[in-house]
Scaffold this active site. Sequence first.
Site, PDB file in Angstrom:
ATOM      1  N   TRP A 202       0.650  -1.084   0.104  1.00 30.24           N
ATOM      2  CA  TRP A 202      -0.037   0.090   0.035  1.00 30.24           C
ATOM      3  C   TRP A 202       0.656   1.185  -0.052  1.00 30.24           C
ATOM      4  CZ3 TRP A 202      -4.159  -1.901  -1.788  1.00 30.24           C
ATOM      5  CH2 TRP A 202      -4.583  -3.210  -1.487  1.00 30.24           C
TER       6      TRP A 202
ATOM      7  N   LYS B 104     -11.905  -2.254   8.159  1.00 30.76           N
ATOM      8  CA  LYS B 104     -11.099  -3.034   9.161  1.00 30.76           C
ATOM      9  C   LYS B 104     -11.329  -2.764  10.680  1.00 30.76           C
ATOM     10  CE  LYS B 104      -7.397  -2.655   5.448  1.00 30.76           C
ATOM     11  NZ  LYS B 104      -7.717  -3.986   4.712  1.00 30.76           N
TER      12      LYS B 104
ATOM     13  N   ASP C 278      -1.224   6.688   6.685  1.00 30.25           N
ATOM     14  CA  ASP C 278      -2.117   5.552   6.328  1.00 30.25           C
ATOM     15  C   ASP C 278      -2.442   4.693   7.395  1.00 30.25           C
ATOM     16  OD1 ASP C 278      -3.794   3.547   5.249  1.00 30.25           O
ATOM     17  OD2 ASP C 278      -2.681   3.252   3.607  1.00 30.25           O
TER      18      ASP C 278
END
Length: 359
Positions: free
Chosen positions: A100, A195, A171
């Site tokens: 990511w 999540k 992030d």
Amino acid sequence: MKIYNFAAGPAMLPAEVMKKAQEEFCAYQDSGSGLMELSHRGKYFKPVIDRAEANVRELLGLTDEYSVLFIQGGASMQFCMIPMNLLNGGTADVVETGVWSKKAAKEAKLFGTVNIAASSADTKYDHIPAVSDWKLTPGAAYLHITSNNTIAGTQYQTLPTAPAGVPLIADMSSDIMSRVFDATKFDMIYAGAQKNLGPSGVTLVVMKKALAERTAANVPTMLRYSTYIEDGSMFNTPPTYSIYMLALVTDWVKAQGGIAGVEEVNNAKAAKLYGFLDDSSFFKSTVAVADRSRMNVVFRTPSEELDAKFIAEAKANGLTELKGHRLVGGCRASIYNAMPMEGVEALIKFMKEFEVANR
């Protein structure tokens, strides 16, 4: 059979939250309609988004200099929105610790220069590069990190600071609100909800209002942070039901004793599972001990064939979604906030039985 869902995202939600949502699904309060059927401008939704924002502010200890925004497009949209708004032809420092952060760097290159300040790619992202080894750019437009890596199973145990005058952006999609940290050390935090915060469909963005003043005039309206700040995340129709669920989840976090209460349970779950892995001669953790994630525990059996057998038999025993990411294989147990200790204990019990049967 009790099912424990170890998916990396969309992931399981707290049972209490699911029950509350079920109760209100068809008729929210006295409206006679489900909330997802009601106007985002009406009297029912406004208190929901206000509560969601207030909960985030309370749990993260935010000051008035921060805006709390609810944006669509997932964390992947933020990979381009951040440089589009903040880079302005400058240099972004990115610490590459997994898939990511690599994607965030790729998008940023469309809008300016990217310096990979450090990377663990050469060892398949099995650790977090030491801060002392980072090669930072003086006067960088921002420094970007990914606090937890869902695929590789690594996590910053101590969150870094940025050089004076350089905005620090994180992030936190897979470990937001899982542990106590000082959010005011960051200029911007973003997290896909699916999540630890709720279902997919909304991304939480927390940012200093002053950052939005950097944006060039030619950035499209819906991709400007100032649009969301000025209109309370309601310039267009927001993902109302996802925000409602985020409000319920943050209500739940508060009821657990806040982030500190959640962290205590998370630490115990991770310690129990890693303790088993360290004692096992059959299962193996593939991550540097100092950088192990408390959210995503990756591991392997002695062979790919046994990995596949373990995943299949675990599913048959009510332990689902244990397959590792398609890019790396192996096994992965995501034990986010909503996973109860009973789920981890059930997994360990099955792993012991599988080890005996397949040694």
